[in-house]
Scaffold this motif. Sequence first.
Motif, PDB file in Angstrom:
ATOM      1  N   ALA A   1      -5.806  15.138   7.626  1.00  0.00           N
ATOM      2  CA  ALA A   1      -4.598  16.001   7.896  1.00  0.00           C
ATOM      3  C   ALA A   1      -4.495  16.721   6.383  1.00  0.00           C
ATOM      4  O   ALA A   1      -4.929  16.280   5.537  1.00  0.00           O
ATOM      5  N   PRO A   2      -3.653  17.834   6.535  1.00  0.00           N
ATOM      6  CA  PRO A   2      -3.506  18.700   5.367  1.00  0.00           C
ATOM      7  C   PRO A   2      -2.515  17.552   4.199  1.00  0.00           C
ATOM      8  O   PRO A   2      -1.941  16.863   4.802  1.00  0.00           O
ATOM      9  N   ASP A   3      -2.853  18.013   3.046  1.00  0.00           N
ATOM     10  CA  ASP A   3      -1.888  17.330   1.901  1.00  0.00           C
ATOM     11  C   ASP A   3      -0.540  17.254   2.322  1.00  0.00           C
ATOM     12  O   ASP A   3      -0.107  18.821   2.660  1.00  0.00           O
TER      13      ASP A   3
ATOM     14  N   SER B   1       0.225  13.874   8.107  1.00  0.00           N
ATOM     15  CA  SER B   1      -0.364  12.865   7.192  1.00  0.00           C
ATOM     16  C   SER B   1       0.773  11.862   6.966  1.00  0.00           C
ATOM     17  O   SER B   1       0.373  10.556   6.792  1.00  0.00           O
ATOM     18  N   LEU B   2       1.879  12.245   7.005  1.00  0.00           N
ATOM     19  CA  LEU B   2       3.173  11.300   6.751  1.00  0.00           C
ATOM     20  C   LEU B   2       3.119  10.204   7.874  1.00  0.00           C
ATOM     21  O   LEU B   2       3.268   8.955   7.824  1.00  0.00           O
ATOM     22  N   ARG B   3       2.977  10.696   8.845  1.00  0.00           N
ATOM     23  CA  ARG B   3       2.967  10.081  10.288  1.00  0.00           C
ATOM     24  C   ARG B   3       1.895   9.068  10.378  1.00  0.00           C
ATOM     25  O   ARG B   3       2.046   7.780  10.971  1.00  0.00           O
ATOM     26  N   TYR B   4       0.691   9.488   9.816  1.00  0.00           N
ATOM     27  CA  TYR B   4      -0.366   8.381   9.642  1.00  0.00           C
ATOM     28  C   TYR B   4      -0.030   7.526   8.970  1.00  0.00           C
ATOM     29  O   TYR B   4      -0.253   6.372   9.087  1.00  0.00           O
ATOM     30  N   ALA B   5       0.561   7.469   7.658  1.00  0.00           N
ATOM     31  CA  ALA B   5       0.961   6.423   6.686  1.00  0.00           C
ATOM     32  C   ALA B   5       1.814   5.486   7.428  1.00  0.00           C
ATOM     33  O   ALA B   5       1.641   4.369   7.323  1.00  0.00           O
ATOM     34  N   ILE B   6       2.837   6.042   7.990  1.00  0.00           N
ATOM     35  CA  ILE B   6       3.927   5.335   8.945  1.00  0.00           C
ATOM     36  C   ILE B   6       3.190   4.424   9.922  1.00  0.00           C
ATOM     37  O   ILE B   6       3.398   3.216  10.173  1.00  0.00           O
ATOM     38  N   GLY B   7       2.436   5.181  10.691  1.00  0.00           N
ATOM     39  CA  GLY B   7       1.491   4.406  11.532  1.00  0.00           C
ATOM     40  C   GLY B   7       0.483   3.239  11.203  1.00  0.00           C
ATOM     41  O   GLY B   7       0.321   2.303  11.825  1.00  0.00           O
ATOM     42  N   GLN B   8       0.049   3.346   9.961  1.00  0.00           N
ATOM     43  CA  GLN B   8      -0.525   2.353   9.236  1.00  0.00           C
ATOM     44  C   GLN B   8       0.232   1.148   8.586  1.00  0.00           C
ATOM     45  O   GLN B   8      -0.207   0.165   8.178  1.00  0.00           O
ATOM     46  N   GLY B   9       1.559   1.267   8.622  1.00  0.00           N
ATOM     47  CA  GLY B   9       2.392   0.449   8.125  1.00  0.00           C
ATOM     48  C   GLY B   9       2.501   0.508   6.774  1.00  0.00           C
ATOM     49  O   GLY B   9       2.931  -0.776   6.068  1.00  0.00           O
TER      50      GLY B   9
ATOM     51  N   ILE C   1       0.942  -1.196   0.068  1.00  0.00           N
ATOM     52  CA  ILE C   1       0.108  -0.017   0.078  1.00  0.00           C
ATOM     53  C   ILE C   1       0.761   1.032   0.000  1.00  0.00           C
ATOM     54  O   ILE C   1       1.791   1.360   0.736  1.00  0.00           O
ATOM     55  N   VAL C   2       0.456   2.361  -1.080  1.00  0.00           N
ATOM     56  CA  VAL C   2       1.246   3.384  -0.939  1.00  0.00           C
ATOM     57  C   VAL C   2       0.134   4.488  -0.634  1.00  0.00           C
ATOM     58  O   VAL C   2      -0.815   4.539  -1.417  1.00  0.00           O
ATOM     59  N   ALA C   3       0.354   5.381   0.473  1.00  0.00           N
ATOM     60  CA  ALA C   3      -0.711   6.284   0.718  1.00  0.00           C
ATOM     61  C   ALA C   3      -0.529   7.480   0.183  1.00  0.00           C
ATOM     62  O   ALA C   3       0.384   8.110  -0.074  1.00  0.00           O
ATOM     63  N   HIS C   4      -1.506   7.934  -0.495  1.00  0.00           N
ATOM     64  CA  HIS C   4      -1.515   9.099  -1.427  1.00  0.00           C
ATOM     65  C   HIS C   4      -1.461  10.424  -0.504  1.00  0.00           C
ATOM     66  O   HIS C   4      -2.432  10.484   0.220  1.00  0.00           O
ATOM     67  N   ARG C   5      -0.497  11.116  -0.917  1.00  0.00           N
ATOM     68  CA  ARG C   5      -0.164  12.350  -0.038  1.00  0.00           C
ATOM     69  C   ARG C   5      -0.167  11.830   1.507  1.00  0.00           C
ATOM     70  O   ARG C   5      -0.770  12.768   2.369  1.00  0.00           O
ATOM     71  N   GLY C   6       0.282  10.692   1.826  1.00  0.00           N
ATOM     72  CA  GLY C   6       0.006  10.330   3.325  1.00  0.00           C
ATOM     73  C   GLY C   6      -1.094   9.693   3.808  1.00  0.00           C
ATOM     74  O   GLY C   6      -1.364   9.762   4.924  1.00  0.00           O
ATOM     75  N   GLY C   7      -2.004   9.657   2.810  1.00  0.00           N
ATOM     76  CA  GLY C   7      -3.372   9.377   3.371  1.00  0.00           C
ATOM     77  C   GLY C   7      -4.252  10.374   3.962  1.00  0.00           C
ATOM     78  O   GLY C   7      -4.896  10.273   4.865  1.00  0.00           O
ATOM     79  N   ALA C   8      -3.832  11.824   3.318  1.00  0.00           N
ATOM     80  CA  ALA C   8      -4.358  13.073   3.970  1.00  0.00           C
ATOM     81  C   ALA C   8      -5.976  12.819   4.023  1.00  0.00           C
ATOM     82  O   ALA C   8      -6.651  13.365   5.116  1.00  0.00           O
ATOM     83  N   THR C   9      -6.501  12.365   3.014  1.00  0.00           N
ATOM     84  CA  THR C   9      -8.255  12.364   2.999  1.00  0.00           C
ATOM     85  C   THR C   9      -8.832  11.647   3.986  1.00  0.00           C
ATOM     86  O   THR C   9      -9.621  11.905   4.712  1.00  0.00           O
ATOM     87  N   GLU C  10      -7.933  10.615   4.157  1.00  0.00           N
ATOM     88  CA  GLU C  10      -8.697   9.481   5.450  1.00  0.00           C
ATOM     89  C   GLU C  10      -8.365  10.004   6.817  1.00  0.00           C
ATOM     90  O   GLU C  10      -9.144   9.862   7.519  1.00  0.00           O
ATOM     91  N   CYS C  11      -7.176  10.641   6.724  1.00  0.00           N
ATOM     92  CA  CYS C  11      -6.762  10.825   8.303  1.00  0.00           C
ATOM     93  C   CYS C  11      -7.191  12.411   8.586  1.00  0.00           C
ATOM     94  O   CYS C  11      -7.004  12.760   9.530  1.00  0.00           O
TER      95      CYS C  11
END
Length: 214
Positions: free
Chosen positions: A65-67, A72-80, A53-63
């Motif tokens: 957080a701003p693009d 948002s990057l920390r969210y993607a990291i937290g999701q593994g 899985i690659v999070a688009h802009r860190g998964g900003a839409t889901e979490c």
Amino acid sequence: MLKKIFSLTAAALLLFACTDDEWPAQPDWSQIPNPDEEVDDGLLKPAACTNNIVAHRGGATECKAPDNSLASLRYAIGQGCYGSECDIYWTKDDNVVVAHADGQCRINGMHPWEHTLAELRAGGGLSNGEQLPSLEDFLGEVMKEGCPTRLWLDIKNITYPSTLTEYAINAARRSCEIATEMGAKHFVEFICTGNTTVMKSAFAYAGAAGIPIG
């Protein structure tokens, strides 16, 4: 998807030395080693990852957080996540800012290649209070023991006020330099589409640095 990403070596230095008219139709794949083979170069590597899985802009839409924010990057990291996609532009003072420009290629109302990183930051922060992040800021987040996430750097093409390939190429060049300086090449992969001139140069810079590009 991952099978399409090739780890490039010094063979690409030969490509980089070519002029625009001398570019081969494709690289000599026989000189490029198997990307699945582990190479122990002493540099920090991402932790093992069990997903693609690659999070688009860190998964900003889901979490929410701003693009292109550290949040948002920390969210993607937290999701593994295997990767976190982010958008990059070169700045006038030879920095790389992580941001998504508007339809006229402006960040905070400014063309990034005409302004320094400090000037872009002075133009305003993100909605969560963060300042505009640099590539170094993003690399500092992923280069931590146990982090499985790589940065997928999207080299944004500049199409306004005209097609300006020089600055997108500078983004690729400087990003490779930063990754090399920080010992971060295992934490960086490039996305480059839409402009053949930029793609060729990005291919060569990344190959010289041993950084994957897709």
